[in-house]
Design an enzyme around this catalytic site. Structure first.
Site, PDB file in Angstrom:
ATOM      1  N   TYR A 112      52.524  20.723  74.990  1.00 54.96           N
ATOM      2  CA  TYR A 112      51.664  21.077  76.123  1.00 54.96           C
ATOM      3  C   TYR A 112      50.372  20.247  76.124  1.00 54.96           C
ATOM      4  O   TYR A 112      49.318  20.733  76.513  1.00 54.96           O
ATOM      5  CB  TYR A 112      51.306  22.558  76.090  1.00 54.96           C
TER       6      TYR A 112
ATOM      7  N   ARG B 232      44.279  36.757  87.622  1.00 54.12           N
ATOM      8  CA  ARG B 232      45.735  36.795  87.513  1.00 54.12           C
ATOM      9  C   ARG B 232      46.179  37.347  86.161  1.00 54.12           C
ATOM     10  O   ARG B 232      47.249  37.945  86.055  1.00 54.12           O
ATOM     11  CB  ARG B 232      46.315  35.405  87.755  1.00 54.12           C
TER      12      ARG B 232
END
Length: 309
Positions: free
Chosen positions: A52, A280
């Protein structure tokens, strides 16, 4: 927040996991605040991987700017995906040398002395199970890794690996969402002559349940293979209508309902949520505020375009 009992030590780990694949543009302070928001919502699990980009290093820096934060987090990383030096693609490497080197690099980047859970990131066709077993044992004996798992592996692969391990496989990280359901499709259409009957995964859900493994769902709000978020997508109008109706009935949000759907499967389920926005994170954590009924679960499955025999 609901938790599962993870691994032989039965560590209490939140069902919702904060994924960090998209934090490359965030500062360490912002990531520390994101992790703190997750903790405030009851999410104590953070998932990352060296593939990542700079994510591990940013998380390590976040721990540095927020003393004590690492001690409050259950930390999972992965290994085995490597950029190919000559071809524009990644390849897989589960060799003893790479496993040891990757963990050492992760420990340095994450600024920690141990990893709570280490996953083999996708299958490696050239894996030597005895090499993996030796590496896992060395890392476990040194206290550098507590638990071990896999990702995107089918039961045949896990059985082959488990034969050689002295530590259990504690988790399998696989793609599941209301708009990505091949594992459920094959389950419902067993012994039928249609495309949905094709078992592409070999029975991952059943294998994990039989062996008390956590099932970690990734891309829980996506359709296809990184096809995009289905929430608000006009191609999934019927699904979105169902999510919105159910959300209204539970004073919730479509995001929470979609994640709740994944977690409703009766097993050790976890949902990895790769958001960088605190609001979120809070919406995702709310997925554990209530349990979806059978009628609601099947309504979402059917409204996603699936059929039942």
């Amino acid at each position: 927040m609901r938790c599962i009992s993870f691994g032989p030590s039965k560590t209490k780990v939140s069902e919702v996991v904060l994924g960090t694949m998209r934090i490359a543009q965030k500062t360490p302070q912002q990531v520390a605040e994101l992790i703190q928001t997750a903790l405030d919502c009851g999410i104590n699990a953070v998932d990352t991987a060296p593939i990542y980009g700079p994510s591990e290093g940013i998380i390590g820096d976040a721990f540095a700017v927020s003393p004590g934060l690492r001690d409050r987090v259950w930390l999972q990383t992965k290994l085995g995906i490597r950029p190919h030096p000559r071809v524009k693609s990644n390849y897989f490497d589960f060799s003893y040398e790479h496993i040891i080197e990757s963990v050492e690099n992760s420990l340095t980047a994450l600024r920690t002395d141990h990893i709570d859970s280490l996953l083999l990131h996708r299958p490696d066709a050239l894996m030597e199970p005895d090499e993996i077993a030796r590496a896992f044992q060395v890392l476990h004996d040194a206290g550098k890794v507590i638990d071990f798992g896999v990702s995107n592996q089918n039961p045949a692969m896990m059985r082959r690996l488990a034969k050689h391990l002295t530590v259990p496989i504690t988790a399998n990280q696989v793609q599941i969402s209301a708009a990505f359901t091949p594992m459920f499709d094959a389950f419902f259409n067993a012994n039928m002559q249609n495309d949905a009957a094709v078992m592409r995964d070999g029975g991952i859900l059943e294998y994990c349940g039989e062996h008390d493994m956590a099932i970690q769902a990734w891309s829980v709000l996506q359709h296809g293979y990184f096809g995009g978020v289905f929430l608000g997508d006009a191609n999934y109008a019927e699904l979105n209508a169902a999510l919105e109706r159910i959300a209204a009935e539970h004073d919730s949000t479509p995001t929470a309902v979609a994640i709740n759907w994944v977690l409703r499967y009766p097993a050790k389920m976890q949902a990895i949520v790769g958001t960088t926005r605190p609001e979120r994170v809070r919406a995702s954590a709310a997925a554990c505020d209530w349990q979806m009924s059978r009628e609601e679960w099947y309504e979402i499955y059917l409204c996603a375009g699936n059929m039942l025999p």
